[in-house]
Design an enzyme around this catalytic site. Structure first.
Site, mmCIF file in Angstrom:
data_model
loop_
_atom_site.group_PDB
_atom_site.id
_atom_site.type_symbol
_atom_site.label_atom_id
_atom_site.label_comp_id
_atom_site.label_asym_id
_atom_site.label_seq_id
_atom_site.Cartn_x
_atom_site.Cartn_y
_atom_site.Cartn_z
ATOM 1 N N HIS A 118 -90.616 70.161 35.237
ATOM 2 C CA HIS A 118 -91.030 68.756 35.215
ATOM 3 C C HIS A 118 -92.224 68.457 36.131
ATOM 4 O O HIS A 118 -92.338 67.348 36.665
ATOM 5 C CB HIS A 118 -89.867 67.825 35.547
ATOM 6 N N HIS A 227 -87.789 65.247 41.265
ATOM 7 C CA HIS A 227 -88.871 65.142 40.297
ATOM 8 C C HIS A 227 -90.101 65.969 40.708
ATOM 9 O O HIS A 227 -90.362 66.164 41.903
ATOM 10 C CB HIS A 227 -89.299 63.679 40.139
ATOM 11 N N SER A 324 -86.702 61.040 43.236
ATOM 12 C CA SER A 324 -88.125 61.148 43.552
ATOM 13 C C SER A 324 -88.331 62.014 44.791
ATOM 14 O O SER A 324 -87.569 61.914 45.752
ATOM 15 C CB SER A 324 -88.714 59.753 43.808
ATOM 16 N N GLU A 512 -83.605 64.185 30.831
ATOM 17 C CA GLU A 512 -83.482 63.935 32.260
ATOM 18 C C GLU A 512 -82.249 63.067 32.520
ATOM 19 O O GLU A 512 -82.274 61.862 32.293
ATOM 20 C CB GLU A 512 -84.742 63.236 32.775
ATOM 21 N N TYR A 555 -84.634 60.200 28.797
ATOM 22 C CA TYR A 555 -83.628 60.029 29.850
ATOM 23 C C TYR A 555 -82.220 59.830 29.318
ATOM 24 O O TYR A 555 -82.016 59.434 28.162
ATOM 25 C CB TYR A 555 -84.006 58.838 30.733
#
Length: 750
Positions: A118, A227, A324, A512, A555
């Site tokens: 990713h 991520h 994140s 995801e 997602y």
């Protein structure tokens, strides 16, 4: 005759010992790695959907890494980890076609998993559905080909290296490499459920250590959720982001003798014996090597630094949906204040809200820091891994139509049957995230939409009442699952896959999963497997999620997170019951795995390769100013320069477009050092974190271009004489490709 008896005895002894190795080893293991960097110019990057983010160089190269684990006389599984944004259905289809032609039914859709890390800093245009190739101006054949070729080569290398060996597993918590970017969405999950967990993101890393019975450790693969967005939406250098960096650090660590500091004892060049008294002598030597004129090369030339690299390390992705790497939090770029908690806006605007990485404002430093954290955690787990995987190797796979799947859900007093929906994206999708905000007046957490954007949407397609009802409370911005012009905009048929190696089960998911969605899936599968066969599966069963695997479908949130309609919920394509559908289908795989059944393969996904449209202009011609050759230096290193470790040195060359030759398993940028006898030897290249390759045109459509080789001198650099070299390829007006190289003037490193 007297000699033949000991010889026969020795042969017999070797045979017995070799068989003993096989019998004492649980599995056959093989690992492989291959370059998949792709076009480093003009191509839009995959991830942020920012049409202005096009590649113009390389931060460090991208690789495919694979492991194969096989029972000596039984089943096998292959897992491929890509330094790419995600897997692609059409890439998977074509890889499997090649594997079938080469190996028959040894490697199929059932036992091969292809997963992406990713990174948002790799070339796009390699997926087959319209939604994912709009910003790349359609399909990009070079991006696609380099992935298919690289994955095939990686599996070939792993297959050819199969030898007796063992696999060890270890787990541990890494606390500071990810934060929840949608905490208001997470808080909508039941309090009783949230109270079972200490953190609002998963902190656990699961690592496999591969040990050859004769050679010792040969690699490691791990899964950890964060991520690939340490590099921002304005970055234009191809990069594996934090996970690619971690892989590079760990492979270098092993090659350099497993020294955690990476430091090698400083020593001077062999050209002189005493650096302090002979600095002037080094300068004189460097001064005698001026920049070279560009010269043509054989097109097959591939230059890389000398390496004994045989160790393969992969940092794989897991349920990273709401995680994140920008761990300092999200702030407004106009005021410096934290963004609005519920909508991630600043005075109502999402464009001003950005997450900050630990190296803020330097995204390269943030990438290094998050990569180094994962690397150090992996090293600790690797060194202490003692639990051996033992038991069967197995797999299950099915294709499922998620656009109309019946799902059984509990309700007061019993159960009811609901359905998933054709794919659709909500208004909150267009708002983006704190890792990469969207544009206009969209915002996360929008469960109503607005009239203007509905009018714009209706130009493409107006969703019908059944679809609107099915997707509620999502206000539909793009009804992608029902948009078929010029071909499918989104997938309907998705692969679900389960791989087993002893007490490890890998759940290959094509999207995801958010933190809580991933927890629910893992827990459901683990408890279900144990309930089916408590002897075969016990509490030491390890279940990991391999995200973005085999294809991509955006997602998957929990039902409660979907209700909030932040970015992740708005990007959950198949409606509010998507997660429940996955759990249902994975339980079917688990049942088949335990009972030794073969599930029906299900409806086949489409092969849309022949329908692809590409609007990316080809390279027409490369040129240089009159009297200048390709590879000539445009901006040289200053004469008689001396640099210290930590400083940066760079040189710029007249170049051609990098799309002319991707330099696969080669380099555009090389750092050479002078050895005794006047021999220049490459010691760093554009696969190193310290070297950057930057390419540009002074005018957008100009046939003239430049390439800059930039070297941040690492602490481990050996004192001596160095120069920078650029390799490239140019295209003539008649279409022929000519390879070339050029070098800078020499300089001294002390």
């Amino acid at each position: 005759m007297a000699v033949s008896v000991p010889f026969q005895f020795l042969f017999f002894l070797l045979l017995v010992l070799d068989r003993a190795v096989y019998s004492s080893s649980e599995y056959l293991i093989g690992l492989g790695s291959y370059d998949i960097t792709g076009p480093a110019a003009d191509v839009n990057m995959m991830g942020y959907a920012n049409s202005e983010q096009t590649a113009s160089g390389i931060h460090f190269r991208l690789r495919a890494r694979a492991f194969i684990v096989a029972e000596p006389q039984g089943k096998r599984v292959a897992f491929v980890n890509l330094d790419a944004c995600m897997a692609s259905q059409i890439v998977t289809i074509k890889v499997l076609e090649r594997l079938k032609a080469r190996y028959g039914d040894l490697y199929t859709e059932k036992n091969v998993a292809i997963s992406g890390i990713h990174t948002h800093a790799g070339p796009g245009g390699y997926l087959q559905y319209v939604t994912y190739i709009v910003t790349s101006l359609g399909f990009v054949r070079q991006s696609f080909d380099v992935l298919v070729d690289g994955i095939e080569q990686t599996i070939i290398l792993a297959h050819q290296s199969l030898r007796p060996g063992s696999v060890y597993i270890n787990k541990g918590d890494l606390l500071d490499a990810g934060v929840n970017r949608s905490p208001s969405s997470y808080l909508n999950n039941p309090e009783a459920e949230r109270s079972r967990y200490k953190y609002n993101v998963d902190k656990e890393m699961t690592l496999l250590k591969f040990v050859d019975s004769k050679l010792g450790p040969i690699g490691s693969f791990n899964w950890f959720a964060t991520h690939g967005t340490s590099m921002s939406r304005t970055n234009s250098l191809i990069s594996g982001d934090n996970k690619g960096a971690a892989a590079r650090f760990m492979e270098d660590w092993f090659e350099n003798g497993q020294k955690m500091t990476y430091k090698i004892p400083r020593r001077v060049s062999t050209i002189v014996s005493d650096l302090n008294t002979n600095h002037s002598r080094l300068l004189d030597i460097a001064a005698s090597y001026k920049s070279s004129k560009g010269q043509s090369l054989d097109a097959k030339v591939r230059v890389r630094k000398a390496s004994k690299r045989t160790f393969v390390s992969a940092f794989c992705q897991s349920n990273c949906g709401d995680v994140s790497p920008n761990t300092l939090g999200a702030f407004c770029i106009d005021t410096g204040l934290p963004c609005d908690f519920n909508h991630s806006t600043c005075n109502g605007k999402n464009e001003l809200c950005y997450g900050r990485g630990p190296g803020y404002p330097d995204e390269f430093e943030s990438t290094r820091i998050i990569g180094e954290k994962q690397f150090k955690m992996a090293v600790g787990l690797f060194n202490k891994a003692t639990e051996k995987l033992q038991g069967k190797v197995g797999y299950q796979h099915a294709y499922v139509d998620f656009s109309k799947l019946e799902v059984t859900i509990p309700k007061p007093g019993g159960y009811e049957t609901v359905k998933t929906c054709p794919a659709a994206m909500g208004f909150g999708f267009a708002a983006g995230t704190t890792d990469g905000p969207g544009a206009f007046d969209f915002k996360q957490g929008d469960d109503k939409g607005n009239a203007f954007w509905r009018l714009v949407r209706n130009v493409l397609r107006t969703p019908g009442p059944e679809q609107v009802q099915c997707q509620k409370p999502k206000p539909i911005l793009l009804d992608t699952g029902e948009m078929k012009t010029p071909y499918d905009w989104a997938p309907s048929i998705l692969p679900v896959q389960m791989l087993r190696i002893g007490q490890l089960v890998i759940l290959s998911v094509p999207g995801e999963f958010t933190t809580m969605a991933g927890r629910r899936l893992r827990d459901a599968v683990k408890s279900f497997l144990i309930s089916l066969d408590s002897k075969e599966f016990s509490n030491n069963l390890h279940v990991v999620i391999a995200g973005l695997t085999n294809t991509y479908s955006q997602y998957i949130t929990t039902y409660e997170e979907y209700e909030v309609q932040r970015y992740e919920g708005a990007s959950t394509l198949y409606g509010p019951h998507t997660l429940t559908a996955y759990i249902q289908e994975f339980k079917k795989l688990a049942t088949a795995l335990v009972n030794g059944q073969t599930l029906p393969s299900g409806p086949q996904p489409p092969d849309l390769l022949d329908k692809q449209i590409s609007l990316l202009a080809p390279v027409v011609v490369d040129s240089t100013p009159l009297g200048v050759s390709f590879g000539d230096v445009k901006a040289d290193v200053p004469p008689k320069s001396t640099f210290r470790r930590g400083q940066q040195v760079n040189a710029t060359f007249w170049s051609g477009c990098p799309r002319n030759d991707l330099m696969t398993e080669g380099s555009f940028a090389v750092v050479e050092t002078l050895r005794e006898g006047g021999k220049w030897v490459p010691v760093y290249d554009d696969d190193d974190f310290s070297v950057k390759f930057k390419w540009s045109r002074e005018v957008k459509l100009s046939p003239e271009s430049q390439a800059t080789v930039e070297w941040r001198i690492p602490e481990t650099a050996v004192a001596g004489v160095y120069r920078l070299r650029h390799y490239g390829a140019s295209k003539s007006l008649f279409g022929s490709i000519t390879s070339f190289s050029g070098s800078s003037s020499a300089f001294v490193v002390v």
